[in-house]
Design a protein around this motif. Structure first.
Motif, PDB file in Angstrom:
ATOM      1  N   GLY A   3      -0.201   4.687   3.634  1.00 52.57           N
ATOM      2  CA  GLY A   3      -0.817   3.615   2.870  1.00 52.57           C
ATOM      3  C   GLY A   3      -2.268   3.445   3.263  1.00 52.57           C
ATOM      4  O   GLY A   3      -2.969   4.422   3.557  1.00 52.57           O
ATOM      5  N   SER A   4      -2.707   2.207   3.342  1.00 59.15           N
ATOM      6  CA  SER A   4      -4.080   1.896   3.723  1.00 59.15           C
ATOM      7  C   SER A   4      -4.367   2.379   5.134  1.00 59.15           C
ATOM      8  O   SER A   4      -3.477   2.517   5.973  1.00 59.15           O
ATOM      9  CB  SER A   4      -4.295   0.383   3.632  1.00 59.15           C
ATOM     10  OG  SER A   4      -5.471  -0.007   4.301  1.00 59.15           O
ATOM     11  N   ILE A   8       2.348  -0.424   8.650  1.00 59.20           N
ATOM     12  CA  ILE A   8       2.719   0.227   7.388  1.00 59.20           C
ATOM     13  C   ILE A   8       3.807   1.264   7.628  1.00 59.20           C
ATOM     14  O   ILE A   8       4.772   1.372   6.861  1.00 59.20           O
ATOM     15  CB  ILE A   8       1.478   0.866   6.737  1.00 59.20           C
ATOM     16  CG1 ILE A   8       0.531  -0.233   6.223  1.00 59.20           C
ATOM     17  CG2 ILE A   8       1.873   1.795   5.588  1.00 59.20           C
ATOM     18  CD1 ILE A   8      -0.818   0.280   5.770  1.00 59.20           C
ATOM     19  N   SER A  60       0.806  -1.217   0.000  1.00 62.46           N
ATOM     20  CA  SER A  60       0.000   0.000   0.000  1.00 62.46           C
ATOM     21  C   SER A  60       0.842   1.270   0.000  1.00 62.46           C
ATOM     22  O   SER A  60       0.299   2.373  -0.055  1.00 62.46           O
ATOM     23  CB  SER A  60      -0.947   0.008   1.209  1.00 62.46           C
ATOM     24  OG  SER A  60      -0.224   0.081   2.410  1.00 62.46           O
ATOM     25  N   LEU A  61       2.154   1.121   0.048  1.00 61.51           N
ATOM     26  CA  LEU A  61       3.044   2.285  -0.010  1.00 61.51           C
ATOM     27  C   LEU A  61       3.501   2.594  -1.437  1.00 61.51           C
ATOM     28  O   LEU A  61       4.257   3.545  -1.651  1.00 61.51           O
ATOM     29  CB  LEU A  61       4.282   2.051   0.879  1.00 61.51           C
ATOM     30  CG  LEU A  61       4.026   2.040   2.389  1.00 61.51           C
ATOM     31  CD1 LEU A  61       5.275   1.568   3.139  1.00 61.51           C
ATOM     32  CD2 LEU A  61       3.617   3.425   2.883  1.00 61.51           C
ATOM     33  N   LYS A 114       5.008   6.109  -1.217  1.00 61.34           N
ATOM     34  CA  LYS A 114       4.163   7.138  -0.610  1.00 61.34           C
ATOM     35  C   LYS A 114       4.471   7.155   0.885  1.00 61.34           C
ATOM     36  O   LYS A 114       4.984   6.179   1.429  1.00 61.34           O
ATOM     37  CB  LYS A 114       2.675   6.822  -0.809  1.00 61.34           C
ATOM     38  CG  LYS A 114       2.200   6.855  -2.247  1.00 61.34           C
ATOM     39  CD  LYS A 114       0.689   6.678  -2.310  1.00 61.34           C
ATOM     40  CE  LYS A 114       0.254   5.324  -1.769  1.00 61.34           C
ATOM     41  NZ  LYS A 114      -1.214   5.094  -1.925  1.00 61.34           N
TER      42      LYS A 114
END
Length: 507
Positions: A445-446, A453, A433-434, A442
Motif C-alpha cells: 500500500g502506501s 499496512i 491503501s490495499l 494489493k
C-alpha cells in the motif's frame, strides 16, 4: 547436500549450596549491581575483599550491565580466577538483564575449553530461581557461537557448570533445581533457532530445511507432516506457489503437532512462522547490500520450530500446532511479475505490486489454513517489514492484533521473560491503501505506515480468529557483535512462545 547437523556438546550442570569462596572451580562468576557499595557478603572475609572494595570505590568495577572484569587469586593463592559481571541497577535487574548477563559469561569464558565454572546466584531474594534460570539460558547461548562453517570451533561449552546458591539461601535451592531442567531445554532451543537462521542459504533450501525440521521434531517427539509442491498445489496455496515460482527449488509446507492437553481434540494454539530461506526480492530486486542477511528471512519458521521442540520436551499439557510455509524468492524465468494476480487458500485474490513483499503472500496461505483448524488463537512471527525497524529500531518487535486479550497475553509473556515488543496500530484506514482495481487486495500500500499496512493485509486471512502478529525484522538478526549478543540470528521470542504455552493460552 544437507549441512551436517551440529553436534550438541553436553554441558554438565549441577546446583550446589555452599560457601562460594570455597568452591573449587577454574573460574567463579560473581554478579555485582551498579548501586552495590560493597562486594557480596560471602566475599568479605577473603583476601581479595579489600581489593574489590578499592576497585568499586575507584569505579574500575562499576557494576554496569555488559561489563565484565577478570580478577585473579582473589580467594586465596591457590584459587582459580574470578569473573565479576555487572548486573546494572538492582531495581531494574529482570529476566532480560539476567539472560544478557548469562550470555556475557558464556561469551567471555567460552572462548576456550573450561573444565569447571561456578556461577553464583545473585542475592535477589524470592526472584532468585527465575533469574538463575534466565542466566543459565544465557550461558548456554553465550557458549554456542555462530561459526557453523569455521574449521575450528571458536566457542566451547563448559565441561561443568556449578550453579551456586550461597548458604542462607537454601530455601531457594529446591525452586532453582526445578527451574534448571527447564532452563537447559530453553537454552538449547534458542541455540537451535540461531543455528537454523545462521545456516548458509544453499544449505537450507525449502526441502533441506523441511528435512532438518523433521529431524529436530522427531528428536522431540513432535508429529511432523510435510507437503511437497504437488500437495501444496492441490491445497490451493496460491501465495506460496507464486513466491516460489522464480526458484528452481520447490516450496514446502511443514506442520508440527504437540497434543499434550488432556483432551487432544481441544482447540490448539496455532503458531505460524515465515520461512523464506533466501529473499532476493524477486523481480523487485534488492540491492546487493540488502541481500547480505537474507538467509535470515526464515527466522519466524526457525523460532517457531525451536519453540515447538521446547514445548514438547517440557511436556506441557497444552495443544499447540505450528504451520511453516517455506520458499525461496528468486528471479528465474517463471518468477511472478508486477501485476500478476494470485489466488490465496481462502479464495481471496491479490494483485502483486511488489515481489519483495513476498512474506505476507506465503503467510496468507498459512494463516488461512491455520484458521480452518479452529485454533484457540493464532500467533505468527515474521521478519516482515523494514518499516517496523524504522519505527522501533533493531531490538524491538512490533505487535499487531485483532483481539485485545490475545495481544495482552503475548505482551505479558514477553515481559515475563524480558523480551521486547511494542503494540502498533492496525486501524481500519490502513486497509484503504490495499485496494486494487482488479483484485480483492494489493500486496503493498502506501509508503507510510508500512508495518501496519502489512499487518492489515495479514488480518484478511485469519477468518476473524483471535490473532497476533509479531514483526521481528529487527530483533531476529544482529548486524554486529557485542558483549551480550553474537552477530547473526538471535533466537528471539523462543522464550516468549514457550511462556505463552505455559500460561495456558489453550483451554
Amino acid at each position: 547436500m544437507l549441512w551436517p547437523r551440529k553436534e550438541r556438546v553436553s554441558m554438565k550442570i549441577r546446583i550446589v549450596s555452599e560457601d562460594p569462596a570455597q568452591l573449587e572451580v577454574g573460574w567463579l562468576v560473581v554478579g555485582m549491581f551498579e548501586d552495590q557499595p560493597d562486594p557480596p557478603s560471602w566475599l568479605s572475609e577473603t583476601p581479595g575483599a579489600d581489593t574489590i572494595r578499592r576497585l568499586i570505590a575507584s569505579r574500575d568495577l562499576s557494576g554496569g550491565l555488559g561489563e565484565a572484569s577478570a580478577l585473579h587469586a582473589m580467594l586465596g593463592p591457590s584459587s582459580g580466577s574470578m569473573l565479576v559481571v555487572g548486573l546494572g541497577p538492582s531495581d531494574r535487574f529482570g529476566m532480560g538483564e539476567a539472560f544478557d548477563s548469562g550470555v556475557l559469561v558464556g561469551k567471555r569464558l567460552g572462548g576456550r575449553s573450561r573444565e569447571s565454572v561456578g556461577l553464583v546466584v545473585p542475592e535477589v531474594g524470592a526472584r532468585a530461581p527465575e533469574l538463575a534460570s534466565a542466566m543459565l539460558q544465557g550461558v548456554l547461548v553465550g557458549t554456542s557461537g555462530p561459526g557453523l562453517a569455521k574449521s575450528e570451533p571458536a566457542r566451547f561449552p563448559f565441561q561443568e557448570l556449578r550453579v551456586c546458591v550461597p548458604p542462607g539461601s537454601s530455601s531457594e535451592l529446591g525452586q532453582i533445581e526445578q527451574t534448571l531442567g527447564r532452563a537447559e531445554i530453553l537454552g538449547r532451543a534458542i541455540n537451535l533457532a540461531r543455528e537454523l537462521v545462521n545456516l548458509p542459504p544453499g544449505r537450507k533450501t525449502p526441502s533441506l530445511l523441511a528435512d532438518r525440521i523433521r529431524t529436530e521434531a522427531g528428536l522431540a517427539d513432535l508429529t511432523v507432516t510435510i507437503w511437497d509442491q504437488d500437495r501444496i498445489r492441490r491445497e490451493r496455496f496460491g501465495g506460496l506457489l507464486g513466491v516460489s515460482a522464480g526458484s528452481d527449488e520447490p516450496p514446502a509446507f511443514v506442520i508440527l503437532d504437540w497434543l499434550g492437553a488432556a483432551d487432544p481434540q481441544a482447540p490448539a494454539l496455532a503458531l505460524v512462522g515465515k520461512g523464506i530461506t533466501f529473499d532476493s526480492g524477486g523481480l523487485s530486486l534488492k540491492p546487493s547490500a540488502s541481500m547480505e542477511d537474507m538467509k535470515a528471512d526464515m527466522s519466524g519458521a526457525a523460532i517457531v520450530t525451536a519453540a515447538m521442540t521446547a514445548i514438547a520436551r517440557l511436556e506441557l499439557p497444552v495443544n499447540v500446532r505450528a504451520f511453516l510455509p517455506l520458499a525461496e524468492n528468486m528471479t528465474g524465468g517463471r518468477a511472478m511479475k508486477l501485476g500478476d494476480v494470485l489466488t490465496m487458500r481462502n479464495g481471496k485474490t491479490v494483485e502483486v505490486m511488489n515481489t519483495d513483499a513476498e512474506g505476507r503472500l506465503i503467510l496468507a496461505d498459512a494463516l488461512s489454513y491455520a484458521a480452518e483448524q479452529a485454533p484457540s488463537r493464532i500467533i505468527d512471527l515474521a521478519t516482515l517489514t523494514g518499516s517496523c525497524m524504522v519505527a522501533l529500531g533493531p531490538k524491538v518487535a512490533g505487535l499487531f492484533s485483532n483481539d485485545e486479550t490475545t495481544a495482552q497475553a503475548v505482551q505479558s509473556a514477553a515481559e515475563a521473560v524480558g523480551e521486547r515488543l511494542w503494540p502498533l496500530p492496525m486501524d481500519v484506514d490502513f486497509r484503504e491503501s490495499l485496494k486494487s482495481p482488479v483484485a480483492d487486495l494489493k500486496n503493498v500500500g502506501s509508503k507510510w505506515g508500512g508495518a501496519s499496512i502489512a499487518g492489515k493485509f495479514l488480518e484478511e486471512f485469519v477468518a476473524g480468529r483471535p490473532w497476533a502478529h509479531l514483526d521481528i525484522a529487527g530483533p531476529a538478526w544482529a548486524d554486529s557483535d557485542s558483549s551480550t549478543r553474537d552477530a547473526g540470528g538471535t533466537g528471539c521470542f523462543v522464550r516468549t512462545l514457550v511462556r505463552l504455552a505455559e500460561e495456558g493460552v489453550t483451554p
